[in-house]
Design an enzyme around this catalytic site. Structure first.
Site, mmCIF file in Angstrom:
data_model
loop_
_atom_site.group_PDB
_atom_site.id
_atom_site.type_symbol
_atom_site.label_atom_id
_atom_site.label_comp_id
_atom_site.label_asym_id
_atom_site.label_seq_id
_atom_site.Cartn_x
_atom_site.Cartn_y
_atom_site.Cartn_z
ATOM 1 N N ARG A 15 0.825 -1.211 0.000
ATOM 2 C CA ARG A 15 0.000 0.000 0.000
ATOM 3 C C ARG A 15 0.856 1.256 0.000
ATOM 4 N NH1 ARG A 15 -0.871 4.821 2.522
ATOM 5 N NH2 ARG A 15 -0.477 3.819 4.532
ATOM 6 N N ASP A 16 1.398 1.621 1.140
ATOM 7 C CA ASP A 16 2.157 2.868 1.234
ATOM 8 C C ASP A 16 3.379 2.843 0.331
ATOM 9 O OD1 ASP A 16 2.558 5.458 2.318
ATOM 10 O OD2 ASP A 16 4.096 4.658 3.650
ATOM 11 N N HIS A 48 10.187 6.934 7.292
ATOM 12 C CA HIS A 48 10.788 6.937 5.964
ATOM 13 C C HIS A 48 12.282 7.228 6.115
ATOM 14 C CE1 HIS A 48 7.068 7.028 3.277
ATOM 15 N NE2 HIS A 48 6.625 6.871 4.517
ATOM 16 N N CYS A 87 7.007 9.952 -0.922
ATOM 17 C CA CYS A 87 5.879 10.816 -0.579
ATOM 18 C C CYS A 87 5.681 11.800 -1.726
ATOM 19 C CB CYS A 87 6.126 11.578 0.726
ATOM 20 S SG CYS A 87 4.787 12.719 1.139
ATOM 21 N N HIS A 121 6.349 4.629 12.224
ATOM 22 C CA HIS A 121 6.366 4.531 10.767
ATOM 23 C C HIS A 121 7.385 5.555 10.265
ATOM 24 C CE1 HIS A 121 4.045 4.040 6.831
ATOM 25 N NE2 HIS A 121 4.802 5.112 6.582
ATOM 26 N N ASN A 138 9.866 4.004 2.479
ATOM 27 C CA ASN A 138 9.783 3.512 3.844
ATOM 28 C C ASN A 138 11.064 2.765 4.202
ATOM 29 O OD1 ASN A 138 6.672 3.696 4.678
ATOM 30 N ND2 ASN A 138 6.791 3.163 2.514
#
Length: 300
Positions: free
Chosen positions: A13-14, A207, A238, A205, A247
């Site tokens: 997903r991300d 990055h 992003c 979370h 990530n």
């Protein structure tokens, strides 16, 4: 620190939503199957944001239906609003996630509303999730910095974290969306969030834009965090933050935790296989240092 850490795999997903390639639902399912084979138990399967804005996530309903229900495995999906929740519910979602920014400027540019408005937008989602018996997870974006505002007031991060917890999120991922955080700041923020909602409800979370993710995770572990988001192969970025890299790579996190004697339940070799699979699918090499060290032939 000899206990267990739960890794939430966010690559499908991300990670993929911020890659240029648009993978088919079938390829995304194949990626998730490899992550499952590696032992990951919580894997973000996609998002129900409009394909107009995030075309990489088109077909998430097909991904969920293709995976089906699996005992002991969770496939959370991101939902931006009530309409997204309804679509997720129809596709068989057992867990959904909502997201709010700690930066007003980021909130306006990302989802076209204020922070307060975003929380209100999620209220019917939370109500429906509760009624349907679906777990609700939350994200606080830009917790350690914003591409438009710069440094973000930790008090505002905590306030958003509390608001999401009050909505009914069982867990809130404090998220360094643009990867500018450093260990002392990360540890301090985690401590403040834990004081507000309890450490058992706090995830992290990070990055890896400045290469600080592992150090930030280590500092967070020392404060009691036991849930860490990561993406196989270091997928992602992003779209609203120029230069933000992906990530933290799941394989880098697993290698570190293995060395610390912390259990994850993840098979590192099979995880590397999953990272190689998705990297080939999107047409680039994995960016993790562990992958490069253990499988240098892939970079020849």
């Amino acid at each position: 620190m000899t206990d267990r850490v739960r890794i939430v795999e966010v690559g499908p997903r991300d990670g993929l939503q911020n890659e240029a390639a648009h993978l088919s639902p079938e390829t995304r399912i194949a990626f998730i199957e490899r992550l499952l084979a590696a032992g990951l138990e919580t894997i973000e399967a996609g998002s129900f944001v409009s394909p107009k804005w995030v075309p990489q996530m088109a077909g998430t309903d097909a991904v969920l239906r293709g995976l089906g229900a699996r005992p002991g495995r969770n496939f959370p999906v991101l939902v931006p609003n009530e309409r997204g929740f309804d679509a997720a519910l129809a596709a068989g979602a057992g867990e959904v996630a909502v997201f709010a920014a700690a930066s007003e400027a980021f909130s306006q540019r990302n989802i076209n509303c204020s922070i307060a408005e975003s929380i209100e937008r999620f209220r019917p989602v939370a109500d429906k999730a509760r009624a349907a018996g679906i777990r609700l997870r939350g994200y606080v974006s830009c917790a350690l910095g914003c591409p438009y505002e710069g440094e973000v007031d930790p008090a505002r991060v905590v306030a958003v974290t509390v608001a999401l917890r009050e909505l009914g999120c069982y867990e809130i991922a404090v998220s360094d969306t643009i990867g500018v955080g450093t260990p002392d700041r990360a540890a301090s923020l985690v401590e403040r969030a834990a004081d507000a909602i309890g450490i058992e409800h706090v995830a992290v979370h990070f990055h890896d834009t400045y290469g600080q993710s592992l150090a930030n995770i280590y500092a967070s572990l020392q404060k009691g965090v036991r849930v860490v988001d990561a993406a196989a192969g270091g997928l992602g970025g992003c779209p609203y933050a120029a230069g933000a890299s992906g990530n933290v790579a799941t394989e880098d996190v697993v290698y570190m935790l293995n060395g610390m004697g912390i259990e994850t339940g993840v098979d590192l070799e099979k995880l590397l296989d999953a990272a190689e699979f998705v990297a080939a699918a999107i047409g680039r090499n994995p960016v993790s240092r562990v992958h490069r060290a253990l499988r240098p032939a892939a970079y020849a």
